[in-house]
Design a protein around this motif. Sequence first.
Motif, PDB file in Angstrom:
ATOM      1  N   LYS A  12       0.416  -0.834   0.197  1.00  0.00           N
ATOM      2  CA  LYS A  12       0.183   0.207   0.096  1.00  0.00           C
ATOM      3  C   LYS A  12       0.768   1.241   0.225  1.00  0.00           C
ATOM      4  CE  LYS A  12      -3.401   2.416   0.037  1.00  0.00           C
ATOM      5  NZ  LYS A  12      -4.944   2.214  -0.804  1.00  0.00           N
ATOM      6  N   ARG A  13       0.996   2.043  -0.783  1.00  0.00           N
ATOM      7  CA  ARG A  13       1.566   3.473  -1.649  1.00  0.00           C
ATOM      8  C   ARG A  13       0.644   4.219  -0.541  1.00  0.00           C
ATOM      9  NH1 ARG A  13       2.176   0.681  -5.813  1.00  0.00           N
ATOM     10  NH2 ARG A  13       4.389  -0.537  -6.546  1.00  0.00           N
ATOM     11  N   PHE A  14       0.692   5.501   0.734  1.00  0.00           N
ATOM     12  CA  PHE A  14       0.202   6.498  -0.430  1.00  0.00           C
ATOM     13  C   PHE A  14       1.749   7.690   0.009  1.00  0.00           C
ATOM     14  CE2 PHE A  14      -1.377   4.430   3.906  1.00  0.00           C
ATOM     15  CZ  PHE A  14      -2.778   4.159   3.319  1.00  0.00           C
ATOM     16  N   PRO A  15       0.990   8.644  -0.238  1.00  0.00           N
ATOM     17  CA  PRO A  15       1.837  10.123  -0.831  1.00  0.00           C
ATOM     18  C   PRO A  15       3.138  10.271  -0.623  1.00  0.00           C
ATOM     19  CG  PRO A  15      -0.361  10.696  -0.889  1.00  0.00           C
ATOM     20  CD  PRO A  15      -0.294   9.665  -0.626  1.00  0.00           C
ATOM     21  N   GLY A  16       4.313   9.713  -1.277  1.00  0.00           N
ATOM     22  CA  GLY A  16       5.564  10.356  -0.050  1.00  0.00           C
ATOM     23  C   GLY A  16       5.710   8.637   0.754  1.00  0.00           C
ATOM     24  N   ASN A  48      -5.907  -1.551   8.816  1.00  0.00           N
ATOM     25  CA  ASN A  48      -7.801  -1.143   8.417  1.00  0.00           C
ATOM     26  C   ASN A  48      -7.760  -1.174   6.532  1.00  0.00           C
ATOM     27  OD1 ASN A  48      -7.778   0.792   9.518  1.00  0.00           O
ATOM     28  ND2 ASN A  48      -6.033   2.084   9.309  1.00  0.00           N
ATOM     29  N   LEU A  53     -10.994  -0.097   5.080  1.00  0.00           N
ATOM     30  CA  LEU A  53     -11.154   0.819   4.930  1.00  0.00           C
ATOM     31  C   LEU A  53     -10.065   1.340   4.035  1.00  0.00           C
ATOM     32  CD1 LEU A  53     -11.125   1.761   8.657  1.00  0.00           C
ATOM     33  CD2 LEU A  53     -12.432   3.073   6.786  1.00  0.00           C
ATOM     34  N   TYR A  54      -8.773   0.509   3.274  1.00  0.00           N
ATOM     35  CA  TYR A  54      -8.294   1.016   2.542  1.00  0.00           C
ATOM     36  C   TYR A  54      -8.437   0.269   1.401  1.00  0.00           C
ATOM     37  CZ  TYR A  54      -6.042   4.320   5.641  1.00  0.00           C
ATOM     38  OH  TYR A  54      -5.987   5.808   6.252  1.00  0.00           O
ATOM     39  N   GLN A  55      -7.779   0.342   0.227  1.00  0.00           N
ATOM     40  CA  GLN A  55      -7.770  -1.141  -1.404  1.00  0.00           C
ATOM     41  C   GLN A  55      -6.471  -0.714  -0.876  1.00  0.00           C
ATOM     42  OE1 GLN A  55      -9.791  -2.857  -2.113  1.00  0.00           O
ATOM     43  NE2 GLN A  55     -11.004  -1.751  -0.996  1.00  0.00           N
ATOM     44  N   PRO A  56      -5.922  -2.043  -1.000  1.00  0.00           N
ATOM     45  CA  PRO A  56      -4.545  -2.334  -1.565  1.00  0.00           C
ATOM     46  C   PRO A  56      -3.976  -2.115  -2.339  1.00  0.00           C
ATOM     47  CG  PRO A  56      -5.419  -4.893  -1.124  1.00  0.00           C
ATOM     48  CD  PRO A  56      -6.610  -3.558  -1.020  1.00  0.00           C
ATOM     49  N   ASP A  57      -2.708  -1.456  -2.775  1.00  0.00           N
ATOM     50  CA  ASP A  57      -2.376  -1.489  -4.015  1.00  0.00           C
ATOM     51  C   ASP A  57      -1.975  -3.053  -4.972  1.00  0.00           C
ATOM     52  OD1 ASP A  57      -2.531   1.380  -3.887  1.00  0.00           O
ATOM     53  OD2 ASP A  57      -0.878   1.524  -2.997  1.00  0.00           O
ATOM     54  N   ALA A  71     -14.093  -4.756   0.071  1.00  0.00           N
ATOM     55  CA  ALA A  71     -13.860  -3.683  -0.789  1.00  0.00           C
ATOM     56  C   ALA A  71     -14.830  -2.423   0.309  1.00  0.00           C
ATOM     57  CB  ALA A  71     -15.568  -3.388  -1.277  1.00  0.00           C
ATOM     58  N   SER A  72     -15.101  -2.793   0.946  1.00  0.00           N
ATOM     59  CA  SER A  72     -15.343  -1.600   2.530  1.00  0.00           C
ATOM     60  C   SER A  72     -15.741  -2.147   3.764  1.00  0.00           C
ATOM     61  CB  SER A  72     -17.101  -1.054   1.744  1.00  0.00           C
ATOM     62  OG  SER A  72     -17.967  -2.219   2.242  1.00  0.00           O
ATOM     63  N   MET A  89     -14.268   5.514  17.044  1.00  0.00           N
ATOM     64  CA  MET A  89     -15.458   5.941  15.991  1.00  0.00           C
ATOM     65  C   MET A  89     -16.616   5.890  16.615  1.00  0.00           C
ATOM     66  SD  MET A  89     -13.917   5.507  12.443  1.00  0.00           S
ATOM     67  CE  MET A  89     -12.523   5.493  11.949  1.00  0.00           C
ATOM     68  N   THR A 357      -6.797  18.746   9.809  1.00  0.00           N
ATOM     69  CA  THR A 357      -6.374  18.564   8.332  1.00  0.00           C
ATOM     70  C   THR A 357      -5.300  19.676   8.346  1.00  0.00           C
ATOM     71  OG1 THR A 357      -8.282  20.825   8.790  1.00  0.00           O
ATOM     72  CG2 THR A 357      -8.727  18.321   8.171  1.00  0.00           C
TER      73      THR A 357
ATOM     74  N   VAL B   9       7.034   9.609  -6.715  1.00  0.00           N
ATOM     75  CA  VAL B   9       5.876  10.443  -5.713  1.00  0.00           C
ATOM     76  C   VAL B   9       5.772  11.619  -6.194  1.00  0.00           C
ATOM     77  CG1 VAL B   9       6.509  11.193  -3.578  1.00  0.00           C
ATOM     78  CG2 VAL B   9       6.789   9.153  -3.873  1.00  0.00           C
ATOM     79  N   TYR B  12       2.173  11.493  -8.453  1.00  0.00           N
ATOM     80  CA  TYR B  12       0.947  10.300  -8.026  1.00  0.00           C
ATOM     81  C   TYR B  12       0.803  12.161  -6.420  1.00  0.00           C
ATOM     82  CZ  TYR B  12      -1.231   7.262  -4.504  1.00  0.00           C
ATOM     83  OH  TYR B  12      -2.109   6.816  -3.921  1.00  0.00           O
ATOM     84  N   ASP B 452      -9.798   6.024  -1.290  1.00  0.00           N
ATOM     85  CA  ASP B 452      -9.891   5.463  -0.124  1.00  0.00           C
ATOM     86  C   ASP B 452     -11.194   5.706   0.855  1.00  0.00           C
ATOM     87  OD1 ASP B 452      -7.874   3.815  -0.832  1.00  0.00           O
ATOM     88  OD2 ASP B 452      -6.290   5.692  -0.275  1.00  0.00           O
TER      89      ASP B 452
END
Lengths: 511, 468
Positions: A12-16, A48, A53-57, A71-72, A89, A357, B9, B12, B452
Motif C-alpha cells: 500500500k502506497r500513500f503520497p510519499g 485497515n 477502509l483502504y484498498q491495497p495496491d 471492498a468496504s 469511531m 486537516t 512520488v 502520484y 480510500d
Amino acid sequence: MTLALQASGITKRFPGVLANDQVDFDLAKGEIHALLGENGAGKSTLVNILYGLYQPDEGQVAINGQPTRVASPHDAIAQGIGMVHQHFMLVPPLTVVENIILGYESVTRGTKMFGQMSVLDRRTAAQHIRALSQQYGLEIDPDAYVRDLPVGAQQRVEIVKALYRQADILILDEPTAVLTPQEADDLFVIMRGLAQQGKSIIFITHKLREVFAVADRISVMRAGRMVGSAKPADATSESLAAMMVGRDVILQIDKAEAHPGQPVLRVENLSVMDDRHHVMVNGVSFEVCAGEILGVAGVQGNGQTELAEALTGLRRVADGKISILDHDVTHATPRQITEASVAHVPEDRQKHGLVLTFPVRDNLVLCSYYRTPYAHGVEIDYSRIEQTAADLIHTFDVRTPGMATAVGSLSGGNQQKVIVARELARPVKLVIASQPTRGLDVGSIEFIHQRIVQARDRGAAVLLISAELDEILSLSDRIAVMYKGRILDTLDAKSATRQICGMLMAGVVQY
Amino acid sequence: MKTETKRAVNAYTFSRIWNSAFLMPLLALLTALVLGALVIWVSSGSFLTVIDAYSGLVRGALFKERGLSESLVATIPYVLLSLAVAVGFKAGLFNIGVEGQFYIGAICAAWAGQVTDQLPAVIHLPFTLLSGALGGAIWAAVPGYLKARTGAHEVITTIMLNYVSFRFVEYAVSGPLRDLQSSAVQTPHVSASAELWSVAAIPERLQDPLNALAVAMCCGLVAFLVARVIRRRRERLALARPVTYTIGRGKPARAPSFFTRHSSLVAAVVTTALVFVALPVLVRLWWPFTDPYDRLHIGLLLALVAAVAIWWLLWKTTIGFELRTVGANPNAARYAGMNITRNVVLAMAISGALAGVAGTVEVLGVSICRCLPMFFSSGYGFDSIAIALLANNNPFGILGVSFLFGAMRNGADLMELNSGVSKYVISLIQALILLFTSAPVIMRWVFRVRVDRKAQEGPLTRGWGGSA
Ligand SMILES: Nc1ncnc2c1ncn2[C@@H]1O[C@H](COP(=O)(O)OP(=O)(O)OP(=O)(O)O)[C@@H](O)[C@H]1O
Ligand SMILES: [Mg+2]
C-alpha cells in the motif's frame, strides 16, 4: 489448523510513503495474534486494509481459505470482520445502543411496509446488547450517552459493537493505549474468553508486557515490512524491542538526583467540576518546584483530566487558587497561561492537541504562530516556520513524508510526537504533560522520557499525569496519588513501590 | 531519495491533487451539461434544439454585443459573495445570510451615495464602499455573536435575518429614503462622485487630477507589494544557497545602496509618478472601451483585489490561521489560546463586509438608475453558496467558477430567444452541478473513481451539538 484469515503480498502506497511493502500475515482460528512495530511501521494500515477502509495496491486476502476482496467496512462486517480503531469511531451525542446499532438498525415488526421509514427497535437491540455484555463480561449500560462515558467504557462499547455485528475475526488497534493496567487486564480476560469461543483476534500494541500476557503468536513490522514472527515463550522484551526498532533499547532510564528549587506551580484548595457539574477535583493542594518532576498517579476518571484542564485554563475553576511563579492564574485564559511559559501536552491528542486537516508544519507552531520570529505583525513568515518544523521533525524523529502532509494522515504515534515536539522544544518554566507517551513505541518513549528529564534538569517544573504506573515510578521525583478527586498521599519516589501506589490508587489509605 | 522514486512520488502527488481539486468539479460540470441537454432534448423532442440552446448560451455569454461585458458584470457580485461564503466556511460557519447582508450593504450604499454631492470622488466613493461594507459586517456579526455566546445556530439566525433585511430595505426604499422626485419607488440617484466608474467613462474621470493621483497611488501600492514579494523570494533563495566566502583579493563587498535597500519603496514611488503623469494622457489618446452602454465597471478590479486579499488573509496571516483553526477544530483552537468568540464574530463580520460590498457595487455600478429600486431581487447570494462549494472555498477557484455562473446567467436570455428553451434550464444545470459536487459519491460511482474511504474530508460545518 485452519486459517481464519490470510493476507499475502499486501502493498500500500500513500503520497510519499510505502506504508505496506509485500506484507504477509495470517491468523489461525481461535488465535490471538499480536502485531508489534514502531510508530509508522504500517500496522494500522495493514489492519485497515483487512477491514476494507483502504484498498491495497497489490496483494490478496483470503478468509477461511476463500480468496476474497474486502471492498468496504460494510463488506468486512458482512464477512465477519469487526474492528476497534486506534481512534474511536463513536458518535458522542448518541446513546450506547444507538451507536452499536448504527447502520445495522433492526426495526419493529409490522412496520416493514414503510420501508426506510420504519420505527427503530431500540428495546430488542438493548436486550440483545445486555445479553452480549453478560455473555462476555463486558460491562456496559446500553442507555448511557457515549459522551458521558470514560474511555475504558467507550472501549468496551467498541468491542460490543463488533460482537453485535457477529464478528468472528476481531481487530483491536491499540485497544490498551487508553486503558489503565487494571482495565487492560480485564480486557485480556475478555479476549481469552473470546478466543476460547473460536473467535480470532488481531491485537496491536506497543506494550511488551501485554504481548506476553495474552498473545499466542507475535509478528513484528518495521518500515512497512514484516520483519519477524515469534512465540511468546521464545521471546524476551529485549529481543522484541530490538526487532521492532532495529537497535537495542534501554528499557530503564537512569536520571540524576533532582535539585528542586523555588516552587513554580502552587495549587491551593482547588475544586473543579466536569461538564455535568459533578465535583471531579475536590480541594486539592500541592506544589511543583523548579527542577523536579511531580507524578500524578491514579486510575483514569479520578479527576486528573479535570485537574490538567483547570491548570491550563481550559476549564473553569470552581474554588481555590492556582498560581504560577507567584502570579495568580486561577481564572487566566489558555493564552495567558502559555505566555507564562507553560507547556501543555493534552490528554486527548485529536481533540485538543492537533488540527488534523492542517499540515504538520502548522501544527508544530500551533501555540506560537503569532510570535516572532514566526509572525511579523499579522503576517506569517512561513520560511521561519519551515525551518523550525524541519528541525523538530528531525530531532523528534517524526516519521512523515514531509512537513506539508496533513497531520491526520500520520500514524497515531507520530501524531503524538508532533505534540510532544511542539511543547517540549519551547523554553518553558512549567510542563504539564498528560499521558505524554500514549501510543508511542518503546524507542520513542525512551526518547521522550529523556527529554522530560532534560527539561527538569534545565530547571523546569514538570507535572506528569499518567495512567502508566511504570512511567510515573520511573520518571517522578515525588508521586501524588489521586483518588475520587482528592490527593490521598504524596510519596517520595524512592520510598514508593508498585504495591503502595496500587493500594492508594484503589483508595486504600492504611498500608 | 532516489530520483526515480521521487519522480514516481511527484507524479502520484500530482494526480492526487488533480483528483481532489479539479477532477470532481469538472466531471460534475460535464455531467450536468449532458443531463441538461437530455432534459432539453426530451422536453422539446428535437436534438437540434439542444444545439440551438447551447450555442445560444455560448453566444449570449461571450460573443454577442456586450456579451462578455455583461457576463463580467454578473461575475463581480458572484465573486464578492462567494468569497463571503468561503470565509464563513473556513471558520466553520455556514453563512446562509449573504443575500440579506447584500441587501443591507445595498441600502447603506444607497444612503451614503446620495447623502452629499460636495465631496470629491476619491473620498466619496471609498466612503460609500465602506458604509456598505460596515452595514453588511454589523448585520452579519450579530448572528456570529449569538452563535459564539449562546450557541444559536447561524443557519437559523442568518436565514431569519434575511427576511428582516428584505423587509427593512422595502421599508427604507418606500419610506425614509424614497426619491420624491421620481415616480418610481426607489432611492435617490447617487451623486456622480459616488458612482463606480464604467469602463467607458474612465478616460474622462482620469482628467480630474485627484482621481488620477488616487489611481496612480493604487498602482504604486501594487508595485510596492509585487516588489516586496520578489525581494522576499530572492532572500529565501539566498538563504537556501550555501554561502561562499571569497578570501584574499576578491572584489570588495559594496555596502548596499539606498536603492537596493529600499527597492520596494523606490518601485512604488516611480510607478506612482509615471502613472500619474502618463495615464491620463495615454487613455485620452487611445482607449478600447468606447461603448457608452457598456455596463462593465471598475468593480471588476475590486473583485480581483478582494480575491487576492482574502487568499492572503486566510493563508498568510495570523488572523487567517486563527479563523481556519477555529473552523477546523475549535477545541484545539481553545487549547492554542485563541479566542473563539472573537474569531467567530470576526469571520462573520468579514463575510458580511464582503457581501455588503457586493450590494454596494450593484447600486453604484450596475443599476441603471444608480440607486436602489423597490424591486431589487438578485438571487446572487444563494447562487454564491453553490459557487463557494464548487470552488472548494479557494479564492482563485472562486474567480473561475463565478465567471462560469455569471456567463450562464447572462447567456440564458439568448438561449431562450434562440431555441425557445426556458432560461430556467440554467438553474437546473447549476443545481445539478451543485448536487454532483456536494455528493461526490454519485460522481465516483458513475465514473468509477476509486478512493480510500478514510481519506474523504469531513463535513464543512459542525451540526447542532458542536461546542464552538
Ligand atoms: N491516510 C493516509 N494518508 C497518507 N499517509 C498515511 C495514511 N495513513 C497512514 N499513512 C502513512 O503510512 C505509514 C504507516 O502508518 P500506520 O498508521 O499504518 O502506522 P502504525 O504502524 O499504525 O503506527 P502507530 O503505532 O504510530 O499507530 C505512516 O508513515 C503514515 O504517515
Ligand atoms: Mg496505528
